[in-house]
Design a protein around this motif. Structure first.
Motif, PDB file in Angstrom:
ATOM      1  N   ASN A 131       0.846  -1.196   0.000  1.00  0.00           N
ATOM      2  CA  ASN A 131       0.000   0.000   0.000  1.00  0.00           C
ATOM      3  C   ASN A 131       0.881   1.245   0.000  1.00  0.00           C
ATOM      4  OD1 ASN A 131      -2.325   1.597   0.151  1.00  0.00           O
ATOM      5  ND2 ASN A 131      -2.339   1.563   2.397  1.00  0.00           N
ATOM      6  N   SER A 132       1.677   1.393  -1.063  1.00  0.00           N
ATOM      7  CA  SER A 132       2.613   2.503  -1.153  1.00  0.00           C
ATOM      8  C   SER A 132       2.381   3.295  -2.437  1.00  0.00           C
ATOM      9  CB  SER A 132       4.059   1.997  -1.120  1.00  0.00           C
ATOM     10  OG  SER A 132       4.975   3.039  -1.400  1.00  0.00           O
ATOM     11  N   GLU A 133       1.935   4.522  -2.271  1.00  0.00           N
ATOM     12  CA  GLU A 133       1.729   5.393  -3.425  1.00  0.00           C
ATOM     13  C   GLU A 133       3.051   5.675  -4.131  1.00  0.00           C
ATOM     14  OE1 GLU A 133       0.086   9.915  -4.445  1.00  0.00           O
ATOM     15  OE2 GLU A 133      -0.355   8.998  -2.488  1.00  0.00           O
ATOM     16  N   GLY A 134       4.119   5.772  -3.334  1.00  0.00           N
ATOM     17  CA  GLY A 134       5.435   6.035  -3.905  1.00  0.00           C
ATOM     18  C   GLY A 134       5.911   4.920  -4.825  1.00  0.00           C
ATOM     19  N   LEU A 135       5.706   3.673  -4.411  1.00  0.00           N
ATOM     20  CA  LEU A 135       6.082   2.550  -5.267  1.00  0.00           C
ATOM     21  C   LEU A 135       5.270   2.544  -6.554  1.00  0.00           C
ATOM     22  CD1 LEU A 135       6.632  -0.512  -2.884  1.00  0.00           C
ATOM     23  CD2 LEU A 135       8.347   0.811  -4.135  1.00  0.00           C
ATOM     24  N   ASP A 136       3.999   2.891  -6.450  1.00  0.00           N
ATOM     25  CA  ASP A 136       3.166   2.978  -7.656  1.00  0.00           C
ATOM     26  C   ASP A 136       3.722   4.017  -8.629  1.00  0.00           C
ATOM     27  OD1 ASP A 136       1.461   1.064  -6.639  1.00  0.00           O
ATOM     28  OD2 ASP A 136       0.008   2.521  -5.851  1.00  0.00           O
ATOM     29  N   LEU A 137       4.200   5.132  -8.086  1.00  0.00           N
ATOM     30  CA  LEU A 137       4.792   6.178  -8.929  1.00  0.00           C
ATOM     31  C   LEU A 137       6.040   5.680  -9.643  1.00  0.00           C
ATOM     32  CD1 LEU A 137       4.537   9.386  -6.702  1.00  0.00           C
ATOM     33  CD2 LEU A 137       3.592   9.109  -8.996  1.00  0.00           C
ATOM     34  N   LEU A 138       6.892   4.985  -8.896  1.00  0.00           N
ATOM     35  CA  LEU A 138       8.131   4.485  -9.490  1.00  0.00           C
ATOM     36  C   LEU A 138       7.835   3.501 -10.613  1.00  0.00           C
ATOM     37  CD1 LEU A 138      10.341   3.927  -6.306  1.00  0.00           C
ATOM     38  CD2 LEU A 138      10.555   5.742  -8.013  1.00  0.00           C
ATOM     39  N   ARG A 139       6.855   2.638 -10.398  1.00  0.00           N
ATOM     40  CA  ARG A 139       6.509   1.659 -11.430  1.00  0.00           C
ATOM     41  C   ARG A 139       5.923   2.346 -12.665  1.00  0.00           C
ATOM     42  NH1 ARG A 139       5.316  -1.823  -6.769  1.00  0.00           N
ATOM     43  NH2 ARG A 139       3.265  -0.863  -6.536  1.00  0.00           N
ATOM     44  N   SER A 140       5.070   3.350 -12.430  1.00  0.00           N
ATOM     45  CA  SER A 140       4.446   4.028 -13.572  1.00  0.00           C
ATOM     46  C   SER A 140       5.456   4.853 -14.361  1.00  0.00           C
ATOM     47  CB  SER A 140       3.306   4.932 -13.080  1.00  0.00           C
ATOM     48  OG  SER A 140       3.792   6.009 -12.296  1.00  0.00           O
ATOM     49  N   ARG A 141       6.473   5.395 -13.670  1.00  0.00           N
ATOM     50  CA  ARG A 141       7.495   6.200 -14.357  1.00  0.00           C
ATOM     51  C   ARG A 141       8.659   5.345 -14.857  1.00  0.00           C
ATOM     52  NH1 ARG A 141       6.998  11.633 -12.723  1.00  0.00           N
ATOM     53  NH2 ARG A 141       4.776  11.980 -12.306  1.00  0.00           N
ATOM     54  N   LYS A 142       8.621   4.039 -14.522  1.00  0.00           N
ATOM     55  CA  LYS A 142       9.688   3.120 -14.939  1.00  0.00           C
ATOM     56  C   LYS A 142      11.066   3.550 -14.420  1.00  0.00           C
ATOM     57  CE  LYS A 142       7.432   1.230 -19.086  1.00  0.00           C
ATOM     58  NZ  LYS A 142       6.136   1.299 -18.441  1.00  0.00           N
TER      59      LYS A 142
END
Length: 367
Positions: A131-142
């Motif tokens: 449940n990490s918004e930051g990890l989601d950002l990293l994945r979306s930005r590759k």
């Protein structure tokens, strides 16, 4: 004000073109040994330094690695960051460090900040990998990233300790020392999935040894005074003879608070920590703990990020059963026979307890 030398100045001094100087300094193209020597002599004479801004514009990289950890107040994270930084520096990368204080909003802000600074990769410990918004950002930005200390979800990489197995080992150690009634002291589970996983492993380990389910005390990272919380916890659970703290930092705080409450460690209360930080071996009693290798974990995370960046072979993750070991210490002692028989512990001895009073007198008597 004296102006810094430019790459054009170096080229003029060496008697070559700017492109040749760039190839020599970046090691990206052919140049004769004689010309390389001329360029390096000119660089030294002019005290020339590459502009990192210019370099990043040319190469589309910033040669920086971001690092996000909850806190460096806890020495285990300080050691891990040190190991990560050493690898980065050896590879010619700088590290940008941000601490989140176990706060989910600060964690997301830190990751956004590093992304905006166009770091080439990020090493990070998050509050909750699921449940990490930051990890989601990293994945979306590759953006290349490696987790540190978090148990990685499938398909992700993390340099971590097997929290579940390590905590089960603590339960086994308590059982071997005749402790049946134990407690777990850890950071708020919402801010630390490591604490939650260690509690789960500890509880399962206690169950496998037919021990009483461990009592739970969750504390905030900014709780300055643990003493009243510990006092209330032990009064609520008077049979507790041992406490497993989710990290050494909290274990040391528990020992301090126990002393303030006139609780003798380990005679009245045994304590086991987690991490194996050096200061735990410098106190009296020494801290029994799960020992880990934070510097090696940090270094491994850095090597993983660098392999993602340059396409080289990634380092091999250690097998999980090799990520920890139990280190005995003076904060743990076998439960005495009389306490084992009646199932009670005098965590708060009566003022009429002559044995406890005699120990206190001996401790306070001038040497």
């Amino acid at each position: 004000m004296v102006q810094s030398a430019t790459i054009k100045d170096v080229a003029q001094r060496a008697g070559c073109g700017v492109a040749t100087v760039s190839r020599v300094l970046n090691q990206t193209g052919p140049a004769s040994a004689k010309m390389r020597e001329k360029v390096m002599v000119a660089v030294k004479e002019l005290d020339f330094h590459f502009s990192e801004v210019g370099r990043s514009l040319q190469s589309s990289t910033t040669r920086t690695i971001g690092c996000v950890v909850p806190s460096i107040e806890n020495p285990v994270y300080a050691d891990a960051v040190q190991g990560a930084q050493e690898v980065c520096l050896d590879a010619g990368y700088q590290m940008l460090l941000i601490c989140t204080n176990y706060n989910a909003e600060m964690e997301t802000h830190a990751i956004r900040t590093l992304i905006s600074k166009q770091v080439d990769g990020i090493i990070l410990t998050v509050g909750d990998v699921n449940n990490s918004e930051g990890l989601d950002l990293l994945r979306s930005r590759k953006v290349p990233y490696s987790l540190l200390y978090n148990t990685a979800p499938e398909g992700q990489i993390s340099w971590a300790v097997d929290d579940h197995a390590a905590a089960a080992k603590v339960a086994s150690v308590f059982h071997d020392n005749k402790h049946k009634h134990t407690g777990f002291l850890g950071l708020d589970f919402l801010s630390s999935d490591r604490a939650r996983q260690r509690f789960e492993g500890f509880a399962e380990g206690c169950a496998s040894h037919n021990m009483t389910p461990p009592a739970l005390l969750e504390v905030d990272d900014d709780s300055d005074d643990l003493t009243p919380r510990l006092e209330a916890f032990l009064k609520q659970h008077p049979n507790i003879t041992g406490i497993f703290a989710s990290n050494d930092y909290r274990a040391l705080a528990t020992i301090r608070s126990a002393r303030q409450l006139s609780i003798d460690v380990p005679r009245d209360l045994s304590i086991i920590g987690f991490d194996g930080i050096k200061v735990g071996q410098m106190i009296d009693p020494t801290l029994a703990t799960i020992a880990t290798e934070p510097r090696a974990l940090g270094a491994g995370a850095s090597k993983t990020i660098l392999s993602m960046i340059d396409g080289s072979t990634p380092p091999e993750l250690p097998s999980m059963d090799q990520t920890f070991s139990f280190r005995d210490g003076g904060s743990l002692t076998p439960l005495v026979a009389e306490s084992e028989d009646d199932g009670k512990v005098a965590a708060f001895p009566s003022s009429n307890d002559q044995t406890h009073r005699q120990v206190k007198i001996q401790q306070e008597r001038p040497q």
